[in-house]
Write a protein that holds these residues in place. Sequence first.
Motif, PDB file in Angstrom:
ATOM      1  N   PRO A 105     -33.869  54.141 -54.287  1.00  0.00           N
ATOM      2  CA  PRO A 105     -32.936  54.172 -53.159  1.00  0.00           C
ATOM      3  C   PRO A 105     -32.195  55.492 -53.102  1.00  0.00           C
ATOM      4  O   PRO A 105     -31.775  56.043 -54.119  1.00  0.00           O
ATOM      5  N   LYS A 117     -31.720  48.852 -45.281  1.00  0.00           N
ATOM      6  CA  LYS A 117     -31.004  49.863 -44.519  1.00  0.00           C
ATOM      7  C   LYS A 117     -31.745  51.185 -44.707  1.00  0.00           C
ATOM      8  O   LYS A 117     -31.822  51.709 -45.823  1.00  0.00           O
ATOM      9  N   GLU A 152     -25.100  52.707 -54.837  1.00  0.00           N
ATOM     10  CA  GLU A 152     -26.449  52.255 -54.551  1.00  0.00           C
ATOM     11  C   GLU A 152     -26.530  50.759 -54.786  1.00  0.00           C
ATOM     12  O   GLU A 152     -26.085  50.255 -55.805  1.00  0.00           O
ATOM     13  N   ASN A 153     -27.085  50.057 -53.838  1.00  0.00           N
ATOM     14  CA  ASN A 153     -27.274  48.616 -53.968  1.00  0.00           C
ATOM     15  C   ASN A 153     -28.523  48.235 -53.172  1.00  0.00           C
ATOM     16  O   ASN A 153     -28.508  48.314 -51.947  1.00  0.00           O
ATOM     17  N   PRO A 154     -29.642  47.877 -53.789  1.00  0.00           N
ATOM     18  CA  PRO A 154     -29.787  47.727 -55.245  1.00  0.00           C
ATOM     19  C   PRO A 154     -30.071  49.057 -55.921  1.00  0.00           C
ATOM     20  O   PRO A 154     -30.238  50.073 -55.255  1.00  0.00           O
ATOM     21  N   THR A 155     -30.127  49.059 -57.262  1.00  0.00           N
ATOM     22  CA  THR A 155     -30.518  50.226 -58.022  1.00  0.00           C
ATOM     23  C   THR A 155     -31.820  49.930 -58.732  1.00  0.00           C
ATOM     24  O   THR A 155     -32.273  48.805 -58.777  1.00  0.00           O
ATOM     25  N   THR A 168     -32.824  44.446 -49.708  1.00  0.00           N
ATOM     26  CA  THR A 168     -32.767  43.105 -50.264  1.00  0.00           C
ATOM     27  C   THR A 168     -34.078  42.395 -49.930  1.00  0.00           C
ATOM     28  O   THR A 168     -35.017  43.005 -49.417  1.00  0.00           O
ATOM     29  N   ASN A 227     -31.769  53.386 -47.963  1.00  0.00           N
ATOM     30  CA  ASN A 227     -30.424  53.366 -48.533  1.00  0.00           C
ATOM     31  C   ASN A 227     -30.190  52.133 -49.390  1.00  0.00           C
ATOM     32  O   ASN A 227     -29.527  52.204 -50.427  1.00  0.00           O
ATOM     33  N   SER A 228     -30.701  51.000 -48.956  1.00  0.00           N
ATOM     34  CA  SER A 228     -30.569  49.765 -49.725  1.00  0.00           C
ATOM     35  C   SER A 228     -31.638  48.798 -49.257  1.00  0.00           C
ATOM     36  O   SER A 228     -32.185  48.937 -48.157  1.00  0.00           O
ATOM     37  N   ASP A 282     -30.625  43.910 -57.636  1.00  0.00           N
ATOM     38  CA  ASP A 282     -29.941  43.649 -56.372  1.00  0.00           C
ATOM     39  C   ASP A 282     -28.539  43.159 -56.716  1.00  0.00           C
ATOM     40  O   ASP A 282     -28.320  41.985 -57.000  1.00  0.00           O
TER      41      ASP A 282
END
Length: 429
Positions: free
Chosen positions: A113, A162, A360-363, A157, A154-155, A343
Amino acid sequence: MIRTTALTLMATVLMTAAGCYVIPPSYKDTGVSTDQYKEEFELVPDAEMVTEDISPIWDLGRHAFQRGTDRILVLARTTSYSEKDEDYKVIPGTLRERRRERAWIQIPGDVQPGEALKLEDLEKQFLTGFDVNNLNGDGPLNSTALMKGYIVINSMTETEAKITMHIEIRPNRPFLGKDWVIKGEHTVKVYPNGHYATYTVKRKDAVVVGDRKGGVVPENTDTNNTSSNADTNTNTSQANANDNTSNNTDAGNNTTNNNTTDNGTTGDTTNVATKKTFGPEDMVGRWFVRTPEFDYRLQLEKDGMFILATVRGDGVTDDYAPGMRYGYYTFKNSRTASWIVFDIKEFRFDKKDHLEHLEENPTMAKVEFDGKTLVLTGKFIGKKTQRIALEKTGFQDMNIVLPSRGRRNVPGERNPMPFKGKLQASDTN
């Protein structure tokens, strides 16, 4: 002057002789364009792009996906317009979808990410594609397009991602089209089985029947049944099921390949996902390492829940509270490495929620095993990439008891805000 006059007289004679007249070209107004565009984006996880052979329908084939270790971003643009009469007036009630373009971008599985991907570089690796469906029954047909720009995940799930896009697409021959520009951050839905992206029908499982539109139809793949009246739907479903099983990279279904060499690879290069000497089941447990800056405690549960604690201090006078990250993890394989994706759902420090401070989410962290040591390489605190080697140990369930403050060698306090994703973690000592 004499020459100019002569040329003028000659041109006049040619225009009037034998009824021949030179008339300047004129352009007739075709009316206001009624084109309407709809853009839709999707992300297909655990997939890689393939080109299907659909000759003689179309020699260039069509794009599809099969199970793999990467992700595919599909950008779909649907064009609608109305029909017009001989005077180029719009015929009411004829507005409908006429064309759908698909731009395919394959994202390598080891991309973290926040990492920018340049489309020109992906194109050199044959990780981009473009096809067009005129919605006439022939299905998508491969074409060419110039794709420039970059993307950044960017992220992500299980349901959406994103993604920042700065992309320009210029459809080229044989299916020309209007240029296409996409900018800004977009919320992209995750479709494990594709939406406009289509799962591949391999040539060995399909034949072309006459000039039937749509290109391919299922073929009987049951070698024990030579009857031409066999149930093709059943056989095709079985073939697809076998294909999905052999290429499945879902975190809960990875198994260790029994035919591995000392370096974790096999002689078969067709299924990279199985080339490993460890799997997610080997990572379940409680892991600890002390570095000069922090103590790291990582708790990985069988149901996919994780707790990561980071604590700093001198172990004597400092009273720093532990940073607690809670959420879910998945185990992934790329062509060259194995990865664990965190996550993060909750981040607490000193009994307060600080999830908004996570960059950062997730990493993501690269996974290696050195004997019984779990080696993770990733960004755990801040932007710096770290490599930590954790040993399996037996600390208390952190959903019940927190690590001691300041790295002191004293019992920790009871967790006042346990992760609601799981009321009480099971004993994995």
